[in-house]
Scaffold this motif. Structure first.
Motif, mmCIF file in Angstrom:
data_model
loop_
_atom_site.group_PDB
_atom_site.id
_atom_site.type_symbol
_atom_site.label_atom_id
_atom_site.label_comp_id
_atom_site.label_asym_id
_atom_site.label_seq_id
_atom_site.Cartn_x
_atom_site.Cartn_y
_atom_site.Cartn_z
ATOM 1 N N TRP A 195 -13.909 -14.466 47.149
ATOM 2 C CA TRP A 195 -13.419 -14.450 45.773
ATOM 3 C C TRP A 195 -14.075 -15.615 45.027
ATOM 4 O O TRP A 195 -14.432 -16.629 45.623
ATOM 5 N N ASP A 196 -14.210 -15.449 43.702
ATOM 6 C CA ASP A 196 -14.715 -16.557 42.890
ATOM 7 C C ASP A 196 -14.073 -16.590 41.508
ATOM 8 O O ASP A 196 -13.669 -15.563 40.963
ATOM 9 N N GLY A 197 -13.990 -17.787 40.950
ATOM 10 C CA GLY A 197 -13.435 -17.962 39.606
ATOM 11 C C GLY A 197 -14.045 -19.180 38.937
ATOM 12 O O GLY A 197 -14.839 -19.902 39.544
ATOM 13 N N TRP A 198 -13.707 -19.375 37.660
ATOM 14 C CA TRP A 198 -14.258 -20.503 36.893
ATOM 15 C C TRP A 198 -13.170 -21.515 36.565
ATOM 16 O O TRP A 198 -12.150 -21.157 35.949
ATOM 17 N N TRP A 199 -13.392 -22.765 36.894
ATOM 18 C CA TRP A 199 -12.543 -23.838 36.365
ATOM 19 C C TRP A 199 -12.939 -24.072 34.912
ATOM 20 O O TRP A 199 -14.137 -24.101 34.599
ATOM 21 N N ASN A 229 -29.896 -19.952 39.418
ATOM 22 C CA ASN A 229 -28.846 -19.973 38.386
ATOM 23 C C ASN A 229 -28.705 -18.581 37.781
ATOM 24 O O ASN A 229 -29.682 -17.821 37.704
ATOM 25 N N PHE A 230 -27.501 -18.249 37.331
ATOM 26 C CA PHE A 230 -27.253 -16.891 36.850
ATOM 27 C C PHE A 230 -28.166 -16.507 35.681
ATOM 28 O O PHE A 230 -28.526 -15.330 35.529
ATOM 29 N N ALA A 231 -28.569 -17.477 34.889
ATOM 30 C CA ALA A 231 -29.444 -17.205 33.735
ATOM 31 C C ALA A 231 -30.725 -16.486 34.134
ATOM 32 O O ALA A 231 -31.314 -15.756 33.338
ATOM 33 N N ASP A 238 -10.516 -15.923 36.294
ATOM 34 C CA ASP A 238 -10.949 -15.013 37.359
ATOM 35 C C ASP A 238 -12.361 -14.492 37.128
ATOM 36 O O ASP A 238 -12.725 -14.103 36.025
ATOM 37 N N ASN A 239 -13.141 -14.487 38.193
ATOM 38 C CA ASN A 239 -14.415 -13.778 38.208
ATOM 39 C C ASN A 239 -14.229 -12.531 39.087
ATOM 40 O O ASN A 239 -14.570 -11.434 38.691
ATOM 41 N N GLY A 240 -13.627 -12.718 40.266
ATOM 42 C CA GLY A 240 -13.263 -11.568 41.077
ATOM 43 C C GLY A 240 -13.766 -11.634 42.503
ATOM 44 O O GLY A 240 -14.427 -12.603 42.902
ATOM 45 N N PHE A 241 -13.444 -10.608 43.256
ATOM 46 C CA PHE A 241 -13.977 -10.475 44.614
ATOM 47 C C PHE A 241 -15.408 -9.980 44.490
ATOM 48 O O PHE A 241 -15.714 -9.084 43.708
ATOM 49 N N ARG A 242 -16.282 -10.580 45.269
ATOM 50 C CA ARG A 242 -17.716 -10.339 45.082
ATOM 51 C C ARG A 242 -18.240 -9.234 45.994
ATOM 52 O O ARG A 242 -17.803 -9.101 47.139
ATOM 53 N N GLN A 243 -19.173 -8.461 45.458
ATOM 54 C CA GLN A 243 -19.747 -7.300 46.139
ATOM 55 C C GLN A 243 -21.264 -7.460 46.136
ATOM 56 O O GLN A 243 -21.833 -7.972 45.173
ATOM 57 N N GLU A 257 -25.029 -10.811 44.586
ATOM 58 C CA GLU A 257 -23.637 -10.460 44.834
ATOM 59 C C GLU A 257 -22.788 -10.979 43.676
ATOM 60 O O GLU A 257 -22.885 -12.140 43.281
ATOM 61 N N ASN A 258 -21.990 -10.066 43.089
ATOM 62 C CA ASN A 258 -21.107 -10.388 41.975
ATOM 63 C C ASN A 258 -20.085 -9.270 41.833
ATOM 64 O O ASN A 258 -20.308 -8.171 42.329
ATOM 65 N N PRO A 259 -18.989 -9.526 41.132
ATOM 66 C CA PRO A 259 -17.998 -8.467 40.903
ATOM 67 C C PRO A 259 -18.470 -7.465 39.832
ATOM 68 O O PRO A 259 -19.328 -7.794 39.010
ATOM 69 N N ILE A 301 -31.470 -12.291 49.218
ATOM 70 C CA ILE A 301 -30.288 -12.165 48.358
ATOM 71 C C ILE A 301 -30.176 -13.391 47.464
ATOM 72 O O ILE A 301 -30.164 -14.523 47.960
ATOM 73 N N ARG A 302 -30.068 -13.162 46.173
ATOM 74 C CA ARG A 302 -29.816 -14.288 45.269
ATOM 75 C C ARG A 302 -28.374 -14.748 45.430
ATOM 76 O O ARG A 302 -27.457 -13.923 45.462
ATOM 77 N N VAL A 303 -28.194 -16.051 45.549
ATOM 78 C CA VAL A 303 -26.856 -16.650 45.496
ATOM 79 C C VAL A 303 -26.906 -17.780 44.466
ATOM 80 O O VAL A 303 -27.992 -18.265 44.133
ATOM 81 N N THR A 362 -20.572 -21.038 28.497
ATOM 82 C CA THR A 362 -20.295 -20.150 29.632
ATOM 83 C C THR A 362 -21.606 -19.533 30.124
ATOM 84 O O THR A 362 -22.595 -19.507 29.395
ATOM 85 N N ASN A 363 -21.583 -19.022 31.351
ATOM 86 C CA ASN A 363 -22.830 -18.510 31.937
ATOM 87 C C ASN A 363 -22.892 -16.986 32.005
ATOM 88 O O ASN A 363 -23.752 -16.439 32.678
ATOM 89 N N VAL A 364 -21.940 -16.313 31.353
ATOM 90 C CA VAL A 364 -21.955 -14.840 31.414
ATOM 91 C C VAL A 364 -22.040 -14.236 30.009
ATOM 92 O O VAL A 364 -21.674 -14.887 29.023
ATOM 93 N N ALA A 379 -17.356 -6.478 36.983
ATOM 94 C CA ALA A 379 -17.320 -6.894 35.568
ATOM 95 C C ALA A 379 -18.619 -7.595 35.179
ATOM 96 O O ALA A 379 -19.109 -7.444 34.052
ATOM 97 N N ILE A 380 -19.204 -8.348 36.104
ATOM 98 C CA ILE A 380 -20.469 -9.042 35.834
ATOM 99 C C ILE A 380 -21.645 -8.087 35.967
ATOM 100 O O ILE A 380 -22.561 -8.105 35.142
ATOM 101 N N ILE A 381 -21.604 -7.221 36.975
ATOM 102 C CA ILE A 381 -22.688 -6.237 37.157
ATOM 103 C C ILE A 381 -22.821 -5.413 35.882
ATOM 104 O O ILE A 381 -23.929 -5.112 35.422
#
Ligand code: X2X
Length: 334
Positions: free
Chosen positions: A237-241, A195-197, A148-153, A212-214, A172-174, A34-36, A216-218
């Motif tokens: 919104w974003d989520g993980w398969w 990459n998130f890393a 779920d990752n969530g709605f991004r801010q 930008e992230n929800p 802005i990092r994406v 996982t990346n978080v 929970a990640i911040i």
């Protein structure tokens, strides 16, 4: 002996509560990347799934969790997944998965889903089925329930984002993704695919002004240490398969596949609840940690996207069929 080492490995992977009755090496041992960070609900519920899976299969199927990009960044883990070096990987369809399968990015179209009920109806319904079909055609397996990752801010270190004008020229990092880059370019920002890393250090060294992230990640990734403002843009919104290497998946008997899917999809449902709660409740904690929050009126952002041709271009890229499946859930997007 080899068996003792295998047991030790399993103990480390699922925590101290491993029942001693599974003293034999598992028949199937799958790594999950996982990346978080460790504390994010994605990992908390993946660990619960690992324990439940061991229990439900009498110790035959083991899931060893490697959180927080321990196995490499998203692009690395994705190529490991495809080669079979990694059996399981949680990945956003809007992230590097879309470099292989462009259509999976459709769940990330800007301002598409207005709330969770709309979203789950689509992703647990026709849209999700369509996307898993595309993933399957590309040789990978996706579990039915997306995590779920969530709605991004949007967060920044420089100034709050209140109107689209505030994004002008802002770095802005994406994630590394055509849709994400296009979304922020269309809003007038200067997006950088990372990459998130590498996100914490990119923010810390001010290679970028924001990301930008929800919440929970911040919170889990401690981005509040290097970001001052959080603007509640809810821009997508974003989520993980929960993805699997197909050869690894087909090693499991139909019965074990059924158990695996039941346990993992059940964990996804529990994770969704916790993520939604965290994304709501953690705002107060982040404010206490020094972040300044502001609400955002979405209409001017949507209008900016429309004027930039964002919806027209992506409708064409995704194609009429996929777009109509999306609009079935969201209403007309233009
Ligand atoms: O890379 C990100 O920003 C993250 C962690 O939210 C994703 O997986 C898309």
């Amino acid at each position: 002996s080899r068996r003792r080492f295998a047991t030790l490995g399993a103990t480390v992977a699922i925590g101290a509560a491993l029942p001693l009755r599974y003293a034999r090496a598992a028949e199937f041992s799958f790594k999950l990347g996982t990346n978080v960070p460790e504390t994010h609900p994605l990992n908390v519920h993946a660990r619960k799934a690992a324990a439940a899976l061991l229990e439900a299969t009498g110790g035959r199927v083991e899931l060893k969790l490697f959180p927080n990009n321990q196995l490499g960044g998203d692009a690395d883990m994705f190529s490991q997944l495809r080669s079979g070096a990694l059996e399981c990987f949680t990945l956003s369809g809007v992230n590097v998965l879309s470099t292989l399968i462009p259509s999976t990015a459709i769940s990330g179209v800007g301002f598409a889903f207005k709330d969770y009920p709309t979203l789950w109806k689509a992703l647990d319904g026709r849209l999700g089925e369509h996307l898993r079909g595309q993933i399957s055609k590309a040789g990978l397996v996706a579990m039915e329930k997306i995590w779920d990752n969530g709605f991004r801010q949007v967060t920044t270190s420089t100034k709050p984002v209140v109107t689209p004008d505030d994004l002008k020229g802002m770095k802005i990092r994406v994630p590394v993704s055509a849709l994400w880059t296009s979304l922020f370019k269309s809003l007038g920002a200067t997006p950088a695919g990372i990459n998130f890393a590498e996100v914490y250090s990119a923010l810390q060294t001010r290679i970028v002004d924001g990301q930008e992230n929800p919440p929970a990640i911040i919170s889990a990734a401690k981005l509040y240490e290097v970001q001052k403002y959080c603007s509640l843009t809810n821009h997508m919104w974003d989520g993980w398969w929960f993805l699997m290497n197909r050869r690894a998946w087909s090693r499991l008997s139909p019965e074990l596949q059924e158990t695996f899917a039941r346990v993992v999809n059940g964990a996804a449902m529990a994770e969704r609840q916790e993520v939604a709660q965290q994304n709501e409740n953690l705002k107060a904690d982040l404010a206490a940690a020094g972040m300044t929050f502001n609400n955002v009126e979405p209409a001017p952002f949507r209008e900016t996207l429309t004027k930039a041709g964002f919806y027209r271009d992506w409708k064409e890229k995704f194609g009429a069929e996929a777009w109509s499946i999306l609009e079935e859930a969201t209403g007309e997007l233009s």
